[in-house]
Design a protein around this motif. Structure first.
Motif, short mmCIF file in Angstrom:
data_model
loop_
_atom_site.label_atom_id
_atom_site.label_comp_id
_atom_site.label_asym_id
_atom_site.label_seq_id
_atom_site.Cartn_x
_atom_site.Cartn_y
_atom_site.Cartn_z
N HIS A 1 46.49 90.62 60.65
CA HIS A 1 45.62 89.58 60.12
C HIS A 1 44.59 90.19 59.17
O HIS A 1 44.06 91.26 59.45
CB HIS A 1 44.91 88.85 61.25
CG HIS A 1 45.82 88.28 62.29
ND1 HIS A 1 46.76 87.32 62.01
CD2 HIS A 1 45.93 88.52 63.61
CE1 HIS A 1 47.40 87.00 63.11
NE2 HIS A 1 46.92 87.72 64.10
N PRO A 2 44.26 89.50 58.08
CA PRO A 2 43.19 89.99 57.21
C PRO A 2 41.87 90.03 57.98
O PRO A 2 41.64 89.23 58.89
CB PRO A 2 43.12 88.96 56.08
CG PRO A 2 44.20 87.99 56.31
CD PRO A 2 44.84 88.27 57.61
N TYR A 3 41.00 90.96 57.58
CA TYR A 3 39.73 91.18 58.28
C TYR A 3 38.58 91.04 57.30
O TYR A 3 38.52 91.75 56.30
CB TYR A 3 39.74 92.59 58.88
CG TYR A 3 38.66 92.84 59.88
CD1 TYR A 3 38.88 92.63 61.23
CD2 TYR A 3 37.41 93.28 59.48
CE1 TYR A 3 37.89 92.86 62.17
CE2 TYR A 3 36.42 93.52 60.40
CZ TYR A 3 36.66 93.31 61.74
OH TYR A 3 35.67 93.54 62.66
N LEU A 4 37.69 90.11 57.57
CA LEU A 4 36.50 89.91 56.75
C LEU A 4 35.42 90.85 57.27
O LEU A 4 35.02 90.77 58.44
CB LEU A 4 36.03 88.45 56.85
CG LEU A 4 34.76 88.08 56.12
CD1 LEU A 4 34.91 88.34 54.62
CD2 LEU A 4 34.42 86.62 56.37
N TRP A 5 34.94 91.72 56.40
CA TRP A 5 33.98 92.74 56.82
C TRP A 5 32.66 92.57 56.08
O TRP A 5 32.62 92.50 54.86
CB TRP A 5 34.57 94.12 56.55
CG TRP A 5 33.78 95.25 57.08
CD1 TRP A 5 33.56 95.55 58.39
CD2 TRP A 5 33.11 96.24 56.32
NE1 TRP A 5 32.78 96.69 58.49
CE2 TRP A 5 32.48 97.13 57.22
CE3 TRP A 5 32.96 96.48 54.96
CZ2 TRP A 5 31.74 98.22 56.82
CZ3 TRP A 5 32.22 97.57 54.56
CH2 TRP A 5 31.63 98.42 55.48
N ARG A 6 31.59 92.49 56.84
CA ARG A 6 30.23 92.45 56.31
C ARG A 6 29.98 91.28 55.35
O ARG A 6 29.52 91.46 54.23
CB ARG A 6 29.86 93.75 55.62
CG ARG A 6 29.90 94.94 56.53
CD ARG A 6 28.74 94.91 57.50
NE ARG A 6 28.73 96.10 58.32
CZ ARG A 6 28.98 96.10 59.62
NH1 ARG A 6 29.24 94.99 60.25
NH2 ARG A 6 28.95 97.23 60.29
#
Length: 82
Positions: A1-6
């Motif tokens: 899964h894509p990961y949204l960071w910060r």
């Protein structure tokens, strides 16, 4: 899964729909590439946590804590796009 960071929105633009719209646009793009969920993490259980914002969008805790001590959350893209 894509990961949204910060993911951050300047305090002057919060509560105007900017963050929710940005996450929906990201969800549209990821869905077009075949993704089904979006992951992220945040510092939870402290004053000012963004967790309530993410919950309103459809994110739920996964039960995992990442290496930075942040609580991991996940949402189905279908929920983010509704």
């Amino acid at each position: 899964h894509p990961y949204l960071w910060r993911f951050l929105v300047d305090w002057r633009y919060q509560r105007r729909g900017v963050g929710a719209r940005a996450i929906r646009l990201l969800a549209e793009r990821q869905a077009a590439h075949g993704a089904t969920h979006l992951l992220l993490s945040c510092v939870a259980d402290v004053p000012g946590t963004p967790e309530p914002f993410y919950r309103r969008l459809g994110f739920r805790r996964t039960g995992r804590i990442n290496d930075s001590g942040e609580t991991e959350m996940i949402a189905p893209l279908a929920r983010l796009l509704s």
